[in-house]
Design an enzyme around this catalytic site. Sequence first.
Site, PDB file in Angstrom:
ATOM      1  N   ASP A 139      67.009 -30.091 -18.738  1.00 33.40           N
ATOM      2  CA  ASP A 139      67.147 -28.895 -19.578  1.00 33.40           C
ATOM      3  C   ASP A 139      68.400 -28.951 -20.461  1.00 33.40           C
ATOM      4  O   ASP A 139      68.380 -28.487 -21.607  1.00 33.40           O
ATOM      5  CB  ASP A 139      67.174 -27.633 -18.694  1.00 33.40           C
ATOM      6  CG  ASP A 139      68.242 -27.687 -17.607  1.00 33.40           C
ATOM      7  OD1 ASP A 139      68.418 -28.770 -17.006  1.00 33.40           O
ATOM      8  OD2 ASP A 139      68.917 -26.668 -17.372  1.00 33.40           O
ATOM      9  N   LEU A 140      69.480 -29.547 -19.960  1.00 35.12           N
ATOM     10  CA  LEU A 140      70.719 -29.551 -20.751  1.00 35.12           C
ATOM     11  C   LEU A 140      70.613 -30.498 -21.947  1.00 35.12           C
ATOM     12  O   LEU A 140      71.174 -30.223 -23.009  1.00 35.12           O
ATOM     13  CB  LEU A 140      71.914 -29.937 -19.864  1.00 35.12           C
ATOM     14  CG  LEU A 140      72.134 -29.037 -18.630  1.00 35.12           C
ATOM     15  CD1 LEU A 140      73.249 -29.571 -17.750  1.00 35.12           C
ATOM     16  CD2 LEU A 140      72.458 -27.603 -19.074  1.00 35.12           C
ATOM     17  N   ARG A 185      65.982 -52.456  -8.339  1.00 30.24           N
ATOM     18  CA  ARG A 185      66.163 -51.723  -9.603  1.00 30.24           C
ATOM     19  C   ARG A 185      67.586 -51.837 -10.115  1.00 30.24           C
ATOM     20  O   ARG A 185      67.811 -51.710 -11.322  1.00 30.24           O
ATOM     21  CB  ARG A 185      65.849 -50.231  -9.407  1.00 30.24           C
ATOM     22  CG  ARG A 185      64.400 -49.974  -9.101  1.00 30.24           C
ATOM     23  CD  ARG A 185      64.152 -48.510  -9.020  1.00 30.24           C
ATOM     24  NE  ARG A 185      64.631 -47.859 -10.222  1.00 30.24           N
ATOM     25  CZ  ARG A 185      64.659 -46.553 -10.420  1.00 30.24           C
ATOM     26  NH1 ARG A 185      64.232 -45.744  -9.471  1.00 30.24           N
ATOM     27  NH2 ARG A 185      65.106 -46.047 -11.540  1.00 30.24           N
ATOM     28  N   ILE A 242      76.779 -33.495  -6.075  1.00 29.88           N
ATOM     29  CA  ILE A 242      76.077 -33.780  -7.345  1.00 29.88           C
ATOM     30  C   ILE A 242      74.561 -33.594  -7.212  1.00 29.88           C
ATOM     31  O   ILE A 242      73.937 -32.956  -8.053  1.00 29.88           O
ATOM     32  CB  ILE A 242      76.389 -35.205  -7.859  1.00 29.88           C
ATOM     33  CG1 ILE A 242      77.906 -35.457  -7.903  1.00 29.88           C
ATOM     34  CG2 ILE A 242      75.740 -35.472  -9.218  1.00 29.88           C
ATOM     35  CD1 ILE A 242      78.675 -34.654  -8.912  1.00 29.88           C
ATOM     36  N   ASN A 271      74.119 -48.934 -15.434  1.00 30.19           N
ATOM     37  CA  ASN A 271      74.178 -47.620 -16.081  1.00 30.19           C
ATOM     38  C   ASN A 271      74.953 -47.624 -17.400  1.00 30.19           C
ATOM     39  O   ASN A 271      75.035 -46.600 -18.075  1.00 30.19           O
ATOM     40  CB  ASN A 271      74.720 -46.573 -15.097  1.00 30.19           C
ATOM     41  CG  ASN A 271      73.703 -46.259 -14.008  1.00 30.19           C
ATOM     42  OD1 ASN A 271      72.543 -46.657 -14.117  1.00 30.19           O
ATOM     43  ND2 ASN A 271      74.136 -45.561 -12.966  1.00 30.19           N
ATOM     44  N   CYS A 274      62.507 -36.448  -8.245  1.00 30.81           N
ATOM     45  CA  CYS A 274      63.016 -37.728  -7.777  1.00 30.81           C
ATOM     46  C   CYS A 274      63.467 -37.518  -6.339  1.00 30.81           C
ATOM     47  O   CYS A 274      63.794 -36.384  -5.953  1.00 30.81           O
ATOM     48  CB  CYS A 274      64.148 -38.101  -8.715  1.00 30.81           C
ATOM     49  SG  CYS A 274      65.353 -39.243  -8.152  1.00 30.81           S
TER      50      CYS A 274
HETATM   51  C1  EPZ Z   1      73.391 -40.647 -13.915  1.00 36.07           C
HETATM   52  O1  EPZ Z   1      72.194 -39.906 -13.716  1.00 36.07           O
HETATM   53  C2  EPZ Z   1      73.195 -41.993 -13.287  1.00 36.07           C
HETATM   54  N1  EPZ Z   1      72.080 -42.659 -13.953  1.00 36.07           N
HETATM   55  C3  EPZ Z   1      72.936 -41.825 -11.793  1.00 36.07           C
HETATM   56  O2  EPZ Z   1      72.842 -43.108 -11.216  1.00 36.07           O
HETATM   57  C4  EPZ Z   1      74.120 -41.085 -11.158  1.00 36.07           C
HETATM   58  O3  EPZ Z   1      73.843 -40.849  -9.799  1.00 36.07           O
HETATM   59  C5  EPZ Z   1      74.345 -39.767 -11.885  1.00 36.07           C
HETATM   60  O4  EPZ Z   1      74.502 -39.987 -13.308  1.00 36.07           O
HETATM   61  C6  EPZ Z   1      75.576 -39.017 -11.393  1.00 36.07           C
HETATM   62  O5  EPZ Z   1      76.714 -39.822 -11.535  1.00 36.07           O
HETATM   63  C7  EPZ Z   1      72.299 -43.325 -15.083  1.00 36.07           C
HETATM   64  O6  EPZ Z   1      73.408 -43.381 -15.606  1.00 36.07           O
HETATM   65  C8  EPZ Z   1      71.148 -44.035 -15.685  1.00 36.07           C
HETATM   66  P1  EPZ Z   1      73.436 -36.230 -14.244  1.00 36.07           P
HETATM   67  P2  EPZ Z   1      71.928 -38.570 -14.536  1.00 36.07           P
HETATM   68  O7  EPZ Z   1      72.678 -35.727 -15.408  1.00 36.07           O
HETATM   69  O8  EPZ Z   1      72.559 -38.671 -15.859  1.00 36.07           O
HETATM   70  C9  EPZ Z   1      72.030 -31.852 -12.992  1.00 36.07           C
HETATM   71  C10 EPZ Z   1      71.934 -44.747  -9.774  1.00 36.07           C
HETATM   72  O9  EPZ Z   1      71.744 -44.839  -8.530  1.00 36.07           O
HETATM   73  N2  EPZ Z   1      71.418 -31.748 -14.334  1.00 36.07           N
HETATM   74  O10 EPZ Z   1      74.874 -36.547 -14.442  1.00 36.07           O
HETATM   75  O11 EPZ Z   1      70.458 -38.321 -14.467  1.00 36.07           O
HETATM   76  C11 EPZ Z   1      71.364 -32.915 -12.128  1.00 36.07           C
HETATM   77  O12 EPZ Z   1      70.169 -32.444 -11.517  1.00 36.07           O
HETATM   78  C12 EPZ Z   1      71.651 -43.441 -10.488  1.00 36.07           C
HETATM   79  O13 EPZ Z   1      72.302 -45.692 -10.483  1.00 36.07           O
HETATM   80  C13 EPZ Z   1      70.816 -30.554 -14.722  1.00 36.07           C
HETATM   81  O14 EPZ Z   1      70.778 -29.581 -13.952  1.00 36.07           O
HETATM   82  O15 EPZ Z   1      72.690 -37.518 -13.662  1.00 36.07           O
HETATM   83  C14 EPZ Z   1      72.463 -33.240 -11.145  1.00 36.07           C
HETATM   84  O16 EPZ Z   1      72.499 -32.287 -10.125  1.00 36.07           O
HETATM   85  C15 EPZ Z   1      70.982 -42.407  -9.653  1.00 36.07           C
HETATM   86  N3  EPZ Z   1      70.245 -30.481 -15.959  1.00 36.07           N
HETATM   87  C16 EPZ Z   1      73.737 -33.108 -11.998  1.00 36.07           C
HETATM   88  O17 EPZ Z   1      73.355 -32.301 -13.135  1.00 36.07           O
HETATM   89  C17 EPZ Z   1      70.270 -31.533 -16.832  1.00 36.07           C
HETATM   90  O18 EPZ Z   1      69.740 -31.404 -17.960  1.00 36.07           O
HETATM   91  C18 EPZ Z   1      74.305 -34.424 -12.522  1.00 36.07           C
HETATM   92  O19 EPZ Z   1      73.244 -35.224 -13.034  1.00 36.07           O
HETATM   93  C19 EPZ Z   1      70.885 -32.730 -16.444  1.00 36.07           C
HETATM   94  C20 EPZ Z   1      71.463 -32.815 -15.182  1.00 36.07           C
END
Ligand code: EPZ
Length: 424
Positions: free
Chosen positions: A127-128, A403, A333, A23, A119
């Site tokens: 959206d953010l 992965r 989360i 990551n 997923c």
């Molecule tokens: C990152 O995903 C990681 N992926 C994930 O790792 C990790 O689980 C996650 O962060 C949380 O730590 C990478 O770094 C490539 P988020 P990300 O945006 O960035 C919501 C693994 O197993 N959200 O921090 O996609 C979202 O749905 C993976 O290696 C919105 O609502 O996660 C979630 O509930 C899986 N709108 C929360 O925020 C948005 O626009 C945090 O997600 C973006 C996110």
Amino acid sequence: MDKFRIRGGKPLHGAVQISGAKNSALPAMAAALLTSEPVTLHNIPKVRDIITMGKLLAFMSATVSMPTFPSDTYSIETNSLNDAVAPYELVKTMRASILTLGPAIARSGVAHVSLPGGCAIGARPVDLHLAALEKMGAQIATEHGYIQAKVPNGGRLKGAHIVFEKITVTGTENILMAATLAEGETILENAAREPEVTDLIHLLRKMGANICGDDSSTLRIHGVPKLRGATHSVIPDRIEAGTFLIAGAITGGELTISNCQPAHLGAIIAKLEKTGVRVETIEPTTLRVHAPKTLLASDVTTEEYPGFATDMQAQYMALATQAEGTSVITETIFENRFLHASEMIRMGASISIDGRRAVVRGPAKLSGTTVQASDLRASAGLVLAALVAEGDTLIDRVYHIDRGYEAIVEKLQSVGAEIQRLHS
Ligand code: EPZ
């Protein structure tokens, strides 16, 4: 589809070397789109998502080279980036493809990135990311399953004051990268503080970006007209390290874990210590985990960094099935990240799920059976459960684990686990 066959019951002993963080490597590779000069990255893990990101960057007209294949060194050069498209075929296999959006629009003023779908672990909208880019002057339309983003009149993005409604890791990384080439200052509030974000800041700074606020939730970025090439070594994978800490603890063994960054493992180590596990710092980048005679139950709630990582929740659940007492695991989360629980129950675990809470009663005698991996970390949780189950466990759909875990079969075999990959 390959499977793993694991015969449980062997305490693990020996040493394991941790690979680079997937990551961290993924945003670092995407950052190479920001400059026409080569970006050379070391300590890249040899995992499937990295290969996918390499293909995606090549599709977007970058030259991706490495001394051998697979390699832990990548060199990426993006001479020009016009009308960059990140196609559905690649994006659907890896959500982190969204990390190309920020750099592509910042560099060329246009980007077409397929919308990542849902997923297994949750809806995971973007959206953010989009709202922040709009605040920076991008016009965004989502049509035919694609995000069509452009800066009007071929200009540059403009610095903006962005307050993320929710902490988002890849959202912070995307906007951070976009802001490096924007006109003026961007302030990001409620930004993610994950070590992978800080690692990206270190790389961007080597490329000439002007960023302040490392490790804090407020980042200030003064855009510059151009970035240059750089060489960077990505940080060790804290989730892989945490997974091996639990592997040592759950099997009643003793493992030495080298090439890790103990400072990034604070919440995981603190939680393991609550369960009776001893984690010793041998050298600045080497830990040794000693399993206790009896593991004790302890509640955990997943949080953004520096809290307990959601990416360690499935592995911790495996440990909790072996701990004496009741552990309540709360997932804050992602809304659907307990898919591994039903498979652990089939192995004999006592787990009940109520919304975002799992109640695990231990210790349970696990027995081997056929189970299905549903996502990357769920697979790791099932591998850990299988290491203590009686008899053979067959884990199906291990492409998920490939992965993000480099050579997990070989690493576990080297410390005494009975695990084989069955090719099909
Ligand atoms: C990152 O995903 C990681 N992926 C994930 O790792 C990790 O689980 C996650 O962060 C949380 O730590 C990478 O770094 C490539 P988020 P990300 O945006 O960035 C919501 C693994 O197993 N959200 O921090 O996609 C979202 O749905 C993976 O290696 C919105 O609502 O996660 C979630 O509930 C899986 N709108 C929360 O925020 C948005 O626009 C945090 O997600 C973006 C996110």
